[in-house]
Write an enzyme that holds these catalytic residues in place. Structure first.
Site, PDB file in Angstrom:
ATOM      1  N   CYS A 141     -19.283 -30.685  10.891  1.00 20.71           N
ATOM      2  CA  CYS A 141     -19.195 -29.407  10.183  1.00 20.71           C
ATOM      3  C   CYS A 141     -18.293 -28.446  10.955  1.00 20.71           C
ATOM      4  O   CYS A 141     -18.469 -28.253  12.155  1.00 20.71           O
ATOM      5  CB  CYS A 141     -20.594 -28.820  10.019  1.00 20.71           C
ATOM      6  N   CYS A 168     -17.649 -41.084   4.674  1.00 18.75           N
ATOM      7  CA  CYS A 168     -18.943 -41.758   4.626  1.00 18.75           C
ATOM      8  C   CYS A 168     -19.972 -40.854   5.297  1.00 18.75           C
ATOM      9  O   CYS A 168     -19.996 -40.731   6.521  1.00 18.75           O
ATOM     10  CB  CYS A 168     -18.810 -43.095   5.358  1.00 18.75           C
ATOM     11  N   CYS A 183     -20.757 -25.291  12.270  1.00 16.21           N
ATOM     12  CA  CYS A 183     -21.818 -25.424  13.287  1.00 16.21           C
ATOM     13  C   CYS A 183     -21.628 -26.639  14.189  1.00 16.21           C
ATOM     14  O   CYS A 183     -22.408 -26.826  15.125  1.00 16.21           O
ATOM     15  CB  CYS A 183     -23.195 -25.440  12.628  1.00 16.21           C
ATOM     16  N   CYS A 230     -23.908 -28.298   4.250  1.00 22.30           N
ATOM     17  CA  CYS A 230     -24.386 -28.732   5.567  1.00 22.30           C
ATOM     18  C   CYS A 230     -25.871 -28.401   5.705  1.00 22.30           C
ATOM     19  O   CYS A 230     -26.284 -27.272   5.466  1.00 22.30           O
ATOM     20  CB  CYS A 230     -23.581 -28.014   6.654  1.00 22.30           C
TER      21      CYS A 230
HETATM   22 FE    FE Z   1     -22.878 -26.758   9.526  1.00 26.20          FE
END
Ligand code: FE
Length: 162
Positions: free
Chosen positions: A128, A151, A131, A80
């Site tokens: 994510c 995607c 976060c 991420c």
């Molecule tokens: Fe994250």
């Protein structure tokens, strides 16, 4: 007493438009605060580039073919760009031909999904787990063994070579 149909329809119409705005591509502010990594908007803006911020924090989508990660074929992990959490292994990456980095499976406990929009524009948004940042969408036209196509926006991730 007569209540005009037009005024009733007007109220309903405003509600419908409000609902579409609420479930549209931009992220609901109400989601903030329930993630392990929670930063203020000012902190996110300092941490991210404008392009990263637009995708991760505002839910926009990068231009197809614009990310070098779409053409990344080395062994490694995609993390991420917001918090560094490992999201996808290169072993589950494939060329979907869409111009966006695509995967058929995330790493365990890496991402969460959320239904967004209404038929016929209903989609499953991917963010994510740590976060809450927007990453992309998942569709049911991927390859075996899962049949899923995650995607992703390349700008939402960083590649760490093995
Ligand atoms: Fe994250």
């Amino acid at each position: 007493m007569t209540i005009s149909r037009r005024s009733l329809f007007g109220i309903g119409g405003a509600g419908l438009i409000g609902g579409i705005a609420l479930f549209g591509p931009s992220m609901s502010r109400a989601r903030e605060g329930r993630f392990e990594v929670t930063l203020s908007e000012a902190e996110w803006k300092k941490r991210l580039t404008p392009a990263q911020y637009a995708v991760l924090r505002e839910g926009s989508t990068e231009r197809s073919g614009s990310s070098p990660l779409d053409r990344e074929h080395r062994r490694g992990v995609f993390v991420c760009a917001g918090c560094g959490l490992p999201l996808y292994s290169s072993q589950t990456k494939y060329d979907s031909g869409t111009g966006w980095p695509s995967f058929w499976k995330p790493l365990p406990n890496a991402v969460q999904t959320r239904e967004e929009g209404f038929f016929p524009f209903r989609r499953t948004e991917v963010h994510c787990r740590r976060c809450g940042s927007h990453l992309g969408h998942v569709f049911h036209d991927g390859p075996r063994p899962t049949g899923l196509r995650y995607c992703m926006n390349g700008v939402a991730m960083k590649f760490v070579a093995a």
